[in-house]
Design a protein around this motif. Structure first.
Motif, PDB file in Angstrom:
ATOM      1  N   VAL A 199       0.847  -1.186   0.000  1.00 22.27           N
ATOM      2  CA  VAL A 199       0.000   0.000   0.000  1.00 22.27           C
ATOM      3  C   VAL A 199       0.881   1.234   0.000  1.00 22.27           C
ATOM      4  N   LYS A 200       0.631   2.097  -0.948  1.00 21.39           N
ATOM      5  CA  LYS A 200       1.390   3.337  -1.065  1.00 21.39           C
ATOM      6  C   LYS A 200       0.883   4.327  -0.012  1.00 21.39           C
ATOM      7  N   PRO A 201       1.768   4.882   0.823  1.00 19.12           N
ATOM      8  CA  PRO A 201       1.315   5.838   1.833  1.00 19.12           C
ATOM      9  C   PRO A 201       0.771   7.101   1.173  1.00 19.12           C
ATOM     10  N   THR A 202      -0.273   7.643   1.760  1.00 26.34           N
ATOM     11  CA  THR A 202      -0.858   8.866   1.226  1.00 26.34           C
ATOM     12  C   THR A 202      -0.356  10.056   2.028  1.00 26.34           C
ATOM     13  N   LYS A 203      -0.256  11.172   1.361  1.00 22.09           N
ATOM     14  CA  LYS A 203       0.186  12.396   2.021  1.00 22.09           C
ATOM     15  C   LYS A 203      -1.042  13.166   2.473  1.00 22.09           C
ATOM     16  N   LEU A 204      -1.043  13.582   3.713  1.00 18.68           N
ATOM     17  CA  LEU A 204      -2.143  14.347   4.269  1.00 18.68           C
ATOM     18  C   LEU A 204      -1.861  15.833   4.083  1.00 18.68           C
ATOM     19  N   ALA A 205      -2.820  16.563   3.536  1.00 15.73           N
ATOM     20  CA  ALA A 205      -2.708  18.012   3.360  1.00 15.73           C
ATOM     21  C   ALA A 205      -3.649  18.700   4.341  1.00 15.73           C
ATOM     22  N   THR A 206      -3.261  19.881   4.773  1.00 11.73           N
ATOM     23  CA  THR A 206      -4.066  20.636   5.732  1.00 11.73           C
ATOM     24  C   THR A 206      -4.270  22.049   5.211  1.00 11.73           C
TER      25      THR A 206
ATOM     26  N   LEU B 279     -18.510  26.646  -2.397  1.00  7.94           N
ATOM     27  CA  LEU B 279     -18.205  27.935  -1.780  1.00  7.94           C
ATOM     28  C   LEU B 279     -16.817  28.362  -2.242  1.00  7.94           C
ATOM     29  N   LEU B 280     -16.686  29.620  -2.617  1.00  6.99           N
ATOM     30  CA  LEU B 280     -15.376  30.184  -2.934  1.00  6.99           C
ATOM     31  C   LEU B 280     -14.812  30.734  -1.632  1.00  6.99           C
ATOM     32  N   CYS B 281     -13.658  30.218  -1.216  1.00  7.30           N
ATOM     33  CA  CYS B 281     -13.104  30.540   0.094  1.00  7.30           C
ATOM     34  C   CYS B 281     -11.685  31.086  -0.006  1.00  7.30           C
ATOM     35  N   TRP B 282     -11.288  31.841   1.017  1.00  3.99           N
ATOM     36  CA  TRP B 282      -9.925  32.325   1.183  1.00  3.99           C
ATOM     37  C   TRP B 282      -9.243  31.313   2.096  1.00  3.99           C
ATOM     38  N   VAL B 283      -8.205  30.625   1.561  1.00  7.38           N
ATOM     39  CA  VAL B 283      -7.635  29.442   2.199  1.00  7.38           C
ATOM     40  C   VAL B 283      -6.140  29.629   2.427  1.00  7.38           C
ATOM     41  N   GLU B 284      -5.665  29.075   3.531  1.00  8.62           N
ATOM     42  CA  GLU B 284      -4.233  29.044   3.840  1.00  8.62           C
ATOM     43  C   GLU B 284      -3.753  27.597   3.751  1.00  8.62           C
ATOM     44  N   ASP B 285      -2.699  27.365   3.014  1.00  3.22           N
ATOM     45  CA  ASP B 285      -2.087  26.041   2.945  1.00  3.22           C
ATOM     46  C   ASP B 285      -1.128  25.912   4.128  1.00  3.22           C
ATOM     47  N   CYS B 286      -1.421  25.009   5.033  1.00  2.00           N
ATOM     48  CA  CYS B 286      -0.586  24.841   6.224  1.00  2.00           C
ATOM     49  C   CYS B 286       0.663  24.021   5.952  1.00  2.00           C
ATOM     50  N   ASP B 287       0.748  23.415   4.777  1.00  2.88           N
ATOM     51  CA  ASP B 287       1.899  22.605   4.390  1.00  2.88           C
ATOM     52  C   ASP B 287       2.442  23.065   3.038  1.00  2.88           C
ATOM     53  N   PRO B 288       2.815  24.341   2.907  1.00  2.00           N
ATOM     54  CA  PRO B 288       3.212  24.830   1.582  1.00  2.00           C
ATOM     55  C   PRO B 288       4.533  24.227   1.108  1.00  2.00           C
ATOM     56  N   VAL B 289       4.624  24.045  -0.187  1.00  4.34           N
ATOM     57  CA  VAL B 289       5.868  23.612  -0.823  1.00  4.34           C
ATOM     58  C   VAL B 289       6.603  24.891  -1.227  1.00  4.34           C
ATOM     59  N   ASP B 290       7.912  24.882  -1.129  1.00  4.51           N
ATOM     60  CA  ASP B 290       8.687  26.088  -1.472  1.00  4.51           C
ATOM     61  C   ASP B 290       8.244  26.667  -2.800  1.00  4.51           C
ATOM     62  N   GLY B 291       8.022  27.984  -2.810  1.00  2.00           N
ATOM     63  CA  GLY B 291       7.670  28.680  -4.034  1.00  2.00           C
ATOM     64  C   GLY B 291       6.176  28.756  -4.309  1.00  2.00           C
ATOM     65  N   GLU B 292       5.360  28.045  -3.529  1.00  2.00           N
ATOM     66  CA  GLU B 292       3.912  28.090  -3.743  1.00  2.00           C
ATOM     67  C   GLU B 292       3.294  29.157  -2.856  1.00  2.00           C
ATOM     68  N   ASP B 293       2.154  29.694  -3.302  1.00  2.00           N
ATOM     69  CA  ASP B 293       1.425  30.658  -2.490  1.00  2.00           C
ATOM     70  C   ASP B 293       0.868  29.972  -1.254  1.00  2.00           C
ATOM     71  N   VAL B 294       0.924  30.661  -0.138  1.00  2.00           N
ATOM     72  CA  VAL B 294       0.396  30.118   1.108  1.00  2.00           C
ATOM     73  C   VAL B 294      -1.085  30.455   1.233  1.00  2.00           C
ATOM     74  N   MET B 295      -1.505  31.623   0.774  1.00  2.00           N
ATOM     75  CA  MET B 295      -2.911  32.040   0.815  1.00  2.00           C
ATOM     76  C   MET B 295      -3.438  32.125  -0.615  1.00  2.00           C
ATOM     77  N   PHE B 296      -4.639  31.602  -0.823  1.00  2.00           N
ATOM     78  CA  PHE B 296      -5.194  31.579  -2.171  1.00  2.00           C
ATOM     79  C   PHE B 296      -6.704  31.353  -2.108  1.00  2.00           C
ATOM     80  N   ASP B 297      -7.384  31.619  -3.229  1.00  2.00           N
ATOM     81  CA  ASP B 297      -8.803  31.306  -3.364  1.00  2.00           C
ATOM     82  C   ASP B 297      -8.941  29.834  -3.724  1.00  2.00           C
TER      83      ASP B 297
END
Length: 87
Positions: A2-9, A30-48
């Protein structure tokens, strides 16, 4: 094996628009303003982000949370999986 899955928050900070229905898929969005709690380098942390719900009631209850509180809602999901939030 079983391939482990990555959990995103994500933390949802605001509902910007909706709910609106996609009759073809039978979902509410719903269109929401969201924060990625596990950002990858170079990606936006806050986004729609459009968040899907299986019912109008679930979408409405999610939206009304932000009329009573400034606390974000935490959403966790497996990366690469279709997610519907029905909290």
């Amino acid at each position: 094996m079983v391939k482990p899955t990555k959990l995103a928050t994500f933390k949802v900070h605001q509902v910007k628009d909706g709910p609106y229905q996609d009759e073809e898929e039978g979902l509410w969005w719903l269109l929401c303003w969201v924060e990625d709690c596990d950002p990858v380098d170079g990606e936006d942390v806050m986004f729609d982000e459009e968040i899907p719900f299986s019912t109008m009631t679930n979408a409405y209850n999610f939206k009304t949370h932000f009329e009573k509180s400034i606390d974000p809602i935490l959403i966790e999901f497996n990366v690469g999986m279709e997610v519907k939030y029905d909290g």
